[in-house]
Design a protein around this motif. Structure first.
Motif, PDB file in Angstrom:
ATOM      1  N   LYS A  29       0.804  -1.226   0.000  1.00  0.00           N
ATOM      2  CA  LYS A  29       0.000   0.000   0.000  1.00  0.00           C
ATOM      3  C   LYS A  29       0.834   1.271   0.000  1.00  0.00           C
ATOM      4  CE  LYS A  29      -0.813   0.275   5.024  1.00  0.00           C
ATOM      5  NZ  LYS A  29      -1.882   0.329   6.056  1.00  0.00           N
ATOM      6  N   TYR A  30       2.123   1.152   0.337  1.00  0.00           N
ATOM      7  CA  TYR A  30       2.990   2.326   0.311  1.00  0.00           C
ATOM      8  C   TYR A  30       3.858   2.386  -0.939  1.00  0.00           C
ATOM      9  CZ  TYR A  30       1.717   3.138   5.185  1.00  0.00           C
ATOM     10  OH  TYR A  30       1.021   3.385   6.346  1.00  0.00           O
ATOM     11  N   GLY A  31       3.730   1.395  -1.825  1.00  0.00           N
ATOM     12  CA  GLY A  31       4.485   1.427  -3.064  1.00  0.00           C
ATOM     13  C   GLY A  31       5.767   0.629  -3.064  1.00  0.00           C
ATOM     14  N   HIS A  32       6.065  -0.129  -1.978  1.00  0.00           N
ATOM     15  CA  HIS A  32       7.224  -1.019  -2.010  1.00  0.00           C
ATOM     16  C   HIS A  32       6.956  -2.172  -2.975  1.00  0.00           C
ATOM     17  CE1 HIS A  32       7.432   0.541   2.255  1.00  0.00           C
ATOM     18  NE2 HIS A  32       8.663   0.773   1.861  1.00  0.00           N
ATOM     19  N   ARG A  33       7.909  -2.498  -3.807  1.00  0.00           N
ATOM     20  CA  ARG A  33       7.795  -3.708  -4.615  1.00  0.00           C
ATOM     21  C   ARG A  33       7.960  -4.929  -3.711  1.00  0.00           C
ATOM     22  NH1 ARG A  33      11.153  -1.846 -10.109  1.00  0.00           N
ATOM     23  NH2 ARG A  33       9.576  -0.311 -10.771  1.00  0.00           N
ATOM     24  N   VAL A  34       6.983  -5.820  -3.757  1.00  0.00           N
ATOM     25  CA  VAL A  34       6.960  -6.939  -2.810  1.00  0.00           C
ATOM     26  C   VAL A  34       8.006  -7.987  -3.182  1.00  0.00           C
ATOM     27  CG1 VAL A  34       5.518  -8.735  -1.796  1.00  0.00           C
ATOM     28  CG2 VAL A  34       4.530  -6.494  -2.317  1.00  0.00           C
ATOM     29  N   LEU A  35       8.155  -8.300  -4.463  1.00  0.00           N
ATOM     30  CA  LEU A  35       9.159  -9.227  -4.983  1.00  0.00           C
ATOM     31  C   LEU A  35       9.143 -10.560  -4.226  1.00  0.00           C
ATOM     32  CD1 LEU A  35      12.046  -6.656  -5.651  1.00  0.00           C
ATOM     33  CD2 LEU A  35      10.375  -7.592  -7.263  1.00  0.00           C
ATOM     34  N   ASP A  36      10.263 -10.959  -3.617  1.00  0.00           N
ATOM     35  CA  ASP A  36      10.357 -12.293  -3.026  1.00  0.00           C
ATOM     36  C   ASP A  36       9.510 -12.449  -1.762  1.00  0.00           C
ATOM     37  OD1 ASP A  36      12.156 -10.371  -2.067  1.00  0.00           O
ATOM     38  OD2 ASP A  36      13.488 -11.869  -1.210  1.00  0.00           O
ATOM     39  N   TYR A  37       8.887 -11.397  -1.281  1.00  0.00           N
ATOM     40  CA  TYR A  37       7.965 -11.537  -0.145  1.00  0.00           C
ATOM     41  C   TYR A  37       6.540 -11.861  -0.599  1.00  0.00           C
ATOM     42  CZ  TYR A  37      11.733  -9.347   2.518  1.00  0.00           C
ATOM     43  OH  TYR A  37      12.944  -9.049   3.091  1.00  0.00           O
ATOM     44  N   ALA A  38       6.333 -11.937  -1.917  1.00  0.00           N
ATOM     45  CA  ALA A  38       4.998 -12.245  -2.433  1.00  0.00           C
ATOM     46  C   ALA A  38       4.619 -13.667  -2.047  1.00  0.00           C
ATOM     47  CB  ALA A  38       4.966 -12.076  -3.949  1.00  0.00           C
ATOM     48  N   GLY A  39       3.354 -13.838  -1.673  1.00  0.00           N
ATOM     49  CA  GLY A  39       2.921 -15.146  -1.207  1.00  0.00           C
ATOM     50  C   GLY A  39       1.988 -15.867  -2.139  1.00  0.00           C
ATOM     51  N   ALA A  40       1.680 -15.307  -3.308  1.00  0.00           N
ATOM     52  CA  ALA A  40       0.708 -15.929  -4.209  1.00  0.00           C
ATOM     53  C   ALA A  40       1.112 -15.684  -5.646  1.00  0.00           C
ATOM     54  CB  ALA A  40      -0.697 -15.371  -3.949  1.00  0.00           C
ATOM     55  N   THR A  41       0.498 -16.440  -6.542  1.00  0.00           N
ATOM     56  CA  THR A  41       0.665 -16.202  -7.976  1.00  0.00           C
ATOM     57  C   THR A  41      -0.669 -15.724  -8.548  1.00  0.00           C
ATOM     58  OG1 THR A  41       0.132 -18.505  -8.505  1.00  0.00           O
ATOM     59  CG2 THR A  41       2.457 -17.949  -8.185  1.00  0.00           C
ATOM     60  N   TYR A  42      -0.597 -14.955  -9.619  1.00  0.00           N
ATOM     61  CA  TYR A  42      -1.790 -14.375 -10.233  1.00  0.00           C
ATOM     62  C   TYR A  42      -1.697 -14.538 -11.750  1.00  0.00           C
ATOM     63  CZ  TYR A  42      -1.976 -11.927  -5.724  1.00  0.00           C
ATOM     64  OH  TYR A  42      -1.985 -11.619  -4.386  1.00  0.00           O
ATOM     65  N   GLU A  43      -2.857 -14.600 -12.377  1.00  0.00           N
ATOM     66  CA  GLU A  43      -2.893 -14.547 -13.833  1.00  0.00           C
ATOM     67  C   GLU A  43      -2.994 -13.083 -14.235  1.00  0.00           C
ATOM     68  OE1 GLU A  43      -4.968 -16.937 -17.427  1.00  0.00           O
ATOM     69  OE2 GLU A  43      -6.357 -15.917 -16.075  1.00  0.00           O
ATOM     70  N   LEU A  44      -2.016 -12.638 -14.992  1.00  0.00           N
ATOM     71  CA  LEU A  44      -1.939 -11.242 -15.415  1.00  0.00           C
ATOM     72  C   LEU A  44      -2.409 -11.135 -16.856  1.00  0.00           C
ATOM     73  CD1 LEU A  44      -0.858  -8.342 -14.630  1.00  0.00           C
ATOM     74  CD2 LEU A  44       1.229  -9.002 -15.850  1.00  0.00           C
ATOM     75  N   ALA A  45      -3.385 -10.266 -17.096  1.00  0.00           N
ATOM     76  CA  ALA A  45      -3.877 -10.012 -18.452  1.00  0.00           C
ATOM     77  C   ALA A  45      -3.339  -8.671 -18.922  1.00  0.00           C
ATOM     78  CB  ALA A  45      -5.399 -10.020 -18.475  1.00  0.00           C
ATOM     79  N   ALA A  46      -2.829  -8.654 -20.152  1.00  0.00           N
ATOM     80  CA  ALA A  46      -2.293  -7.423 -20.728  1.00  0.00           C
ATOM     81  C   ALA A  46      -2.928  -7.189 -22.083  1.00  0.00           C
ATOM     82  CB  ALA A  46      -0.777  -7.513 -20.869  1.00  0.00           C
ATOM     83  N   ALA A  47      -3.254  -5.942 -22.381  1.00  0.00           N
ATOM     84  CA  ALA A  47      -3.842  -5.603 -23.680  1.00  0.00           C
ATOM     85  C   ALA A  47      -3.483  -4.172 -24.038  1.00  0.00           C
ATOM     86  CB  ALA A  47      -5.355  -5.788 -23.662  1.00  0.00           C
TER      87      ALA A  47
END
Length: 273
Positions: free
Chosen positions: A137-155
């Motif tokens: 919420k403060y803008g830190h990139r979470v990187l290796d602290y991320a706990g999940a995977t997501y499907e990212l859609a780009a268009a």
């Protein structure tokens, strides 16, 4: 009565390692600097606007006169940017070295690594490598602290019309707080502004601006066509005007060429034309 006084130096920090931690996971942080001495009041403080966490005793250990090990405590949440790690010998006067130490929180939203792309029009215009990150919420990139995977859609959407028009699309897996997209291609794009939009469940959307500029001159076209009839004696009533186009059909206004020689010729039309 005479009371012995001991001058306590104000310590200075030169660097910390690691430079970031996760709010819910305590960890040891090496603090390197000078002016460090052993004292029962030796204190480490993790501080940001409106937040302060101090540790002492077994969580603030003198290693040498140039190194202290501080244990980052569990915190209620991430720290806003900027945040710092400070040390004090007497527990009252702290270093003012402004050495950053980031405390990261859970994934909150998406961030695109390159918010503005400038591309030259081609037959198939590649957007290159684009990286999308999850941030707290403060803008830190979470990187290796991320706990999940997501499907990212780009268009990629055109903003030259009143309604968005998808020109290219791709899906990717966002893991360890980031996803790299390599294969987004816009076929024969016209010059102008486009929107590259990313979305992931629970993390909302984020957009980058794509500017397409004119490409390399590839052919000639008429900006004004000549008269359709001639008596082969007088000049054409309507003189032709030519322009350069790139491979996508854009008018090339500023070609990177010194000059172009044009040789006009009038030939009889084919009887089948």
């Amino acid at each position: 009565n005479l009371v012995g006084l001991r001058r306590i130096p104000t310590p200075a920090i030169l660097s910390v390692f690691p430079t970031r931690g996760y709010f819910a996971t305590p960890q040891w942080v090496e603090v390197h600097g000078y002016g460090f001495i052993d004292a029962e009041t030796l204190t480490c403080r993790f501080i940001a606007a409106g937040h302060s966490y101090s540790v002492t005793g077994s969580d603030a250990k003198l290693v040498t006169t140039t190194q202290i090990n501080c244990r980052q405590p569990t915190m209620a949440g991430p720290l806003p940017i900027p945040s710092y790690l400070e040390v004090s010998i007497d527990g009252a006067v702290f270093s003012q070295s402004l050495i950053s130490y980031h405390v990261v929180g859970p994934e909150w939203r998406l961030e695109v690594g390159t918010p503005v792309l400038v591309l030259q029009a081609q037959r198939n215009t590649s957007l290159g490598n684009v990286t999308v990150f999850t941030v707290d919420k403060y803008g830190h990139r979470v990187l290796d602290y991320a706990g999940a995977t997501y499907e990212l859609a780009a268009a990629v959407y055109s903003r030259n019309a009143t309604q968005d028009h998808a020109l290219a699309a791709q899906r990717a897996v966002l893991s360890d707080g980031q996803a790299l997209l390599r294969d987004l291609v816009m076929p024969r794009p016209l010059t102008g502004r486009y929107v590259l939009r990313f979305s992931a469940p629970g993390l909302g959307t984020v957009e980058a601006t794509v500017w397409v500029t004119e490409g390399v001159p590839a052919r000639l076209s008429f900006s004004k066509e000549p008269s359709r009839v001639t008596n082969n004696e007088l000049p054409l009533e309507d003189q032709p005007e030519l322009m350069l186009e790139d491979i996508a059909g854009n008018h090339v206004m500023e070609p990177n060429v010194a000059g172009v020689f044009i040789y006009p010729q009038i030939v009889p039309a084919s009887p089948h034309s």
